[in-house]
Design a protein around this motif. Structure first.
Motif, PDB file in Angstrom:
ATOM      1  N   VAL A 132      13.600  23.408  32.374  1.00 57.36           N
ATOM      2  CA  VAL A 132      13.983  22.423  31.382  1.00 57.36           C
ATOM      3  C   VAL A 132      14.758  21.303  32.055  1.00 57.36           C
ATOM      4  CG1 VAL A 132      15.321  22.004  29.292  1.00 57.36           C
ATOM      5  CG2 VAL A 132      14.035  24.134  29.559  1.00 57.36           C
ATOM      6  N   GLN A 133      14.421  20.083  31.699  1.00 57.62           N
ATOM      7  CA  GLN A 133      15.124  18.931  32.231  1.00 57.62           C
ATOM      8  C   GLN A 133      15.264  17.876  31.149  1.00 57.62           C
ATOM      9  OE1 GLN A 133      13.200  16.808  35.458  1.00 57.62           O
ATOM     10  NE2 GLN A 133      15.181  16.184  36.295  1.00 57.62           N
ATOM     11  N   LEU A 134      16.450  17.298  31.054  1.00 62.67           N
ATOM     12  CA  LEU A 134      16.723  16.202  30.146  1.00 62.67           C
ATOM     13  C   LEU A 134      17.240  15.027  30.958  1.00 62.67           C
ATOM     14  CD1 LEU A 134      18.695  18.146  27.368  1.00 62.67           C
ATOM     15  CD2 LEU A 134      16.255  17.610  27.390  1.00 62.67           C
ATOM     16  N   VAL A 135      16.682  13.857  30.726  1.00 59.13           N
ATOM     17  CA  VAL A 135      17.076  12.673  31.462  1.00 59.13           C
ATOM     18  C   VAL A 135      17.386  11.555  30.481  1.00 59.13           C
ATOM     19  CG1 VAL A 135      16.445  10.969  33.191  1.00 59.13           C
ATOM     20  CG2 VAL A 135      15.662  13.326  33.436  1.00 59.13           C
ATOM     21  N   GLU A 136      18.641  11.104  30.489  1.00 63.48           N
ATOM     22  CA  GLU A 136      19.067  10.014  29.623  1.00 63.48           C
ATOM     23  C   GLU A 136      18.967   8.682  30.355  1.00 63.48           C
ATOM     24  OE1 GLU A 136      22.042  13.482  28.781  1.00 63.48           O
ATOM     25  OE2 GLU A 136      21.094  12.550  30.533  1.00 63.48           O
TER      26      GLU A 136
ATOM     27  N   LEU B 214      22.792  -1.163  21.928  1.00 59.28           N
ATOM     28  CA  LEU B 214      22.097  -0.478  23.004  1.00 59.28           C
ATOM     29  C   LEU B 214      21.180   0.571  22.393  1.00 59.28           C
ATOM     30  CD1 LEU B 214      24.915   0.219  25.629  1.00 59.28           C
ATOM     31  CD2 LEU B 214      22.973  -1.330  25.937  1.00 59.28           C
ATOM     32  N   ARG B 215      20.120   0.877  23.101  1.00 63.09           N
ATOM     33  CA  ARG B 215      19.225   1.950  22.702  1.00 63.09           C
ATOM     34  C   ARG B 215      19.124   2.958  23.834  1.00 63.09           C
ATOM     35  NH1 ARG B 215      12.694   2.173  21.678  1.00 63.09           N
ATOM     36  NH2 ARG B 215      12.708   3.645  19.919  1.00 63.09           N
ATOM     37  N   LEU B 216      19.581   4.165  23.580  1.00 62.35           N
ATOM     38  CA  LEU B 216      19.531   5.228  24.559  1.00 62.35           C
ATOM     39  C   LEU B 216      18.269   6.062  24.375  1.00 62.35           C
ATOM     40  CD1 LEU B 216      23.212   6.527  24.411  1.00 62.35           C
ATOM     41  CD2 LEU B 216      22.282   4.556  25.668  1.00 62.35           C
ATOM     42  N   SER B 217      17.761   6.574  25.478  1.00 59.77           N
ATOM     43  CA  SER B 217      16.595   7.446  25.446  1.00 59.77           C
ATOM     44  C   SER B 217      16.903   8.732  26.180  1.00 59.77           C
ATOM     45  CB  SER B 217      15.388   6.769  26.101  1.00 59.77           C
ATOM     46  OG  SER B 217      15.010   5.600  25.422  1.00 59.77           O
ATOM     47  N   CYS B 218      16.319   9.809  25.719  1.00 60.65           N
ATOM     48  CA  CYS B 218      16.417  11.106  26.370  1.00 60.65           C
ATOM     49  C   CYS B 218      15.021  11.683  26.450  1.00 60.65           C
ATOM     50  CB  CYS B 218      17.341  12.035  25.586  1.00 60.65           C
ATOM     51  SG  CYS B 218      17.347  13.751  26.162  1.00 60.65           S
TER      52      CYS B 218
ATOM     53  N   ILE C  96      19.603   7.994  15.026  1.00 62.80           N
ATOM     54  CA  ILE C  96      18.909   8.900  15.928  1.00 62.80           C
ATOM     55  C   ILE C  96      17.467   9.055  15.451  1.00 62.80           C
ATOM     56  CG2 ILE C  96      19.605  10.997  14.678  1.00 62.80           C
ATOM     57  CD1 ILE C  96      19.835  12.384  17.431  1.00 62.80           C
ATOM     58  N   SER C  97      16.552   9.120  16.390  1.00 58.51           N
ATOM     59  CA  SER C  97      15.145   9.295  16.072  1.00 58.51           C
ATOM     60  C   SER C  97      14.478  10.050  17.208  1.00 58.51           C
ATOM     61  CB  SER C  97      14.464   7.941  15.833  1.00 58.51           C
ATOM     62  OG  SER C  97      14.513   7.132  16.993  1.00 58.51           O
ATOM     63  N   ARG C  98      13.243  10.452  16.985  1.00 59.29           N
ATOM     64  CA  ARG C  98      12.525  11.156  18.042  1.00 59.29           C
ATOM     65  C   ARG C  98      11.040  10.912  17.938  1.00 59.29           C
ATOM     66  NH1 ARG C  98      14.187  17.200  17.511  1.00 59.29           N
ATOM     67  NH2 ARG C  98      12.802  17.391  19.351  1.00 59.29           N
ATOM     68  N   ASP C  99      10.392  11.036  19.074  1.00 55.22           N
ATOM     69  CA  ASP C  99       8.950  10.953  19.165  1.00 55.22           C
ATOM     70  C   ASP C  99       8.516  12.169  19.968  1.00 55.22           C
ATOM     71  OD1 ASP C  99       6.277  10.467  19.668  1.00 55.22           O
ATOM     72  OD2 ASP C  99       6.556   8.335  20.048  1.00 55.22           O
ATOM     73  N   ASN C 100       8.120  13.213  19.261  1.00 57.30           N
ATOM     74  CA  ASN C 100       7.797  14.459  19.939  1.00 57.30           C
ATOM     75  C   ASN C 100       6.577  14.336  20.846  1.00 57.30           C
ATOM     76  OD1 ASN C 100       9.954  15.925  18.916  1.00 57.30           O
ATOM     77  ND2 ASN C 100       8.817  16.637  17.122  1.00 57.30           N
ATOM     78  N   ALA C 101       5.669  13.440  20.514  1.00 53.43           N
ATOM     79  CA  ALA C 101       4.514  13.227  21.368  1.00 53.43           C
ATOM     80  C   ALA C 101       4.917  12.692  22.737  1.00 53.43           C
ATOM     81  CB  ALA C 101       3.523  12.279  20.704  1.00 53.43           C
ATOM     82  N   LYS C 102       6.053  11.988  22.785  1.00 52.35           N
ATOM     83  CA  LYS C 102       6.568  11.451  24.040  1.00 52.35           C
ATOM     84  C   LYS C 102       7.714  12.284  24.601  1.00 52.35           C
ATOM     85  CE  LYS C 102       5.380   6.676  22.910  1.00 52.35           C
ATOM     86  NZ  LYS C 102       5.897   5.296  22.720  1.00 52.35           N
ATOM     87  N   ASN C 103       8.039  13.388  23.942  1.00 55.90           N
ATOM     88  CA  ASN C 103       9.148  14.246  24.353  1.00 55.90           C
ATOM     89  C   ASN C 103      10.448  13.460  24.493  1.00 55.90           C
ATOM     90  OD1 ASN C 103       7.526  16.562  24.474  1.00 55.90           O
ATOM     91  ND2 ASN C 103       7.020  16.228  26.613  1.00 55.90           N
ATOM     92  N   THR C 104      10.672  12.550  23.567  1.00 50.24           N
ATOM     93  CA  THR C 104      11.791  11.633  23.694  1.00 50.24           C
ATOM     94  C   THR C 104      12.620  11.574  22.415  1.00 50.24           C
ATOM     95  OG1 THR C 104      10.541  10.276  25.261  1.00 50.24           O
ATOM     96  CG2 THR C 104      12.470   9.271  24.245  1.00 50.24           C
ATOM     97  N   VAL C 105      13.931  11.553  22.602  1.00 53.35           N
ATOM     98  CA  VAL C 105      14.880  11.346  21.519  1.00 53.35           C
ATOM     99  C   VAL C 105      15.630  10.054  21.801  1.00 53.35           C
ATOM    100  CG1 VAL C 105      16.846  12.280  20.261  1.00 53.35           C
ATOM    101  CG2 VAL C 105      15.107  13.818  21.171  1.00 53.35           C
ATOM    102  N   TYR C 106      15.853   9.266  20.767  1.00 51.09           N
ATOM    103  CA  TYR C 106      16.498   7.974  20.909  1.00 51.09           C
ATOM    104  C   TYR C 106      17.807   7.924  20.136  1.00 51.09           C
ATOM    105  CZ  TYR C 106      11.691   6.720  22.127  1.00 51.09           C
ATOM    106  OH  TYR C 106      10.435   6.674  22.685  1.00 51.09           O
ATOM    107  N   LEU C 107      18.681   7.065  20.587  1.00 55.43           N
ATOM    108  CA  LEU C 107      19.880   6.749  19.839  1.00 55.43           C
ATOM    109  C   LEU C 107      20.053   5.237  19.851  1.00 55.43           C
ATOM    110  CD1 LEU C 107      22.322   7.950  18.292  1.00 55.43           C
ATOM    111  CD2 LEU C 107      23.621   7.727  20.423  1.00 55.43           C
ATOM    112  N   GLN C 108      19.789   4.625  18.709  1.00 59.80           N
ATOM    113  CA  GLN C 108      20.003   3.198  18.549  1.00 59.80           C
ATOM    114  C   GLN C 108      21.441   2.983  18.117  1.00 59.80           C
ATOM    115  OE1 GLN C 108      17.828   0.479  19.027  1.00 59.80           O
ATOM    116  NE2 GLN C 108      19.712  -0.697  18.734  1.00 59.80           N
ATOM    117  N   MET C 109      22.172   2.198  18.874  1.00 61.07           N
ATOM    118  CA  MET C 109      23.582   1.962  18.618  1.00 61.07           C
ATOM    119  C   MET C 109      23.800   0.482  18.358  1.00 61.07           C
ATOM    120  SD  MET C 109      25.367   4.472  21.435  1.00 61.07           S
ATOM    121  CE  MET C 109      24.836   3.458  22.825  1.00 61.07           C
ATOM    122  N   ASN C 110      24.265   0.179  17.166  1.00 67.18           N
ATOM    123  CA  ASN C 110      24.553  -1.193  16.767  1.00 67.18           C
ATOM    124  C   ASN C 110      26.035  -1.344  16.474  1.00 67.18           C
ATOM    125  OD1 ASN C 110      21.753  -1.809  16.841  1.00 67.18           O
ATOM    126  ND2 ASN C 110      21.508  -1.134  14.711  1.00 67.18           N
TER     127      ASN C 110
END
Length: 114
Positions: free
Chosen positions: A2-6, A18-22, A70-84
């Motif tokens: 398992v690996q998570l990369v932000e 900012l928009r963060l991705s994991c 917070i949102s996610r796109d499971n097809a891309k294995n990605t979770v996002y955090l939009q920060m305003n």
């Protein structure tokens, strides 16, 4: 393994965004709830936002409500955090976590300063 990369952190002025991705690997993303945490020097790690495995349920810390999404796109294995509307007190290392595990990314630095 398992690996998570932000990614997506950086320096931004108060009021900015900012928009963060994991990006996760080694797991079936649709099976796991995910969370974004943050930790500032000398302070405890705190939950910022959490999203259910399918993305239908989202929970936010009071400090993040109305500003972060917070949102996610499971097809891309990605979770996002939009920060305003970022504030100086949002300054921290932001980390991605698989719910109910000790799997963490290395973190991405967010600095809010004028």
């Amino acid at each position: 393994q398992v690996q998570l990369v932000e990614s997506g952190g950086g320096l931004v002025q108060p009021g900015g965004s900012l928009r963060l991705s994991c990006v996760a690997s080694g797991i079936i993303s649709s099976l796991y709830a995910m969370g974004w945490y943050r930790q500032a020097p000398g302070k405890q790690r705190e939950l910022v936002a959490r999203i259910s495995s399918g993305g239908g349920t989202r929970i936010y810390a009071d400090s993040a409500k109305g500003r972060f999404t917070i949102s996610r796109d499971n097809a891309k294995n990605t979770v996002y955090l939009q920060m305003n509307s970022l504030k100086p007190e949002d300054t921290a290392v932001y980390l991605c976590n698989i719910d109910h595990t000790d799997y963490w990314g290395q973190g991405t630095q967010v600095t809010v300063s004028s």
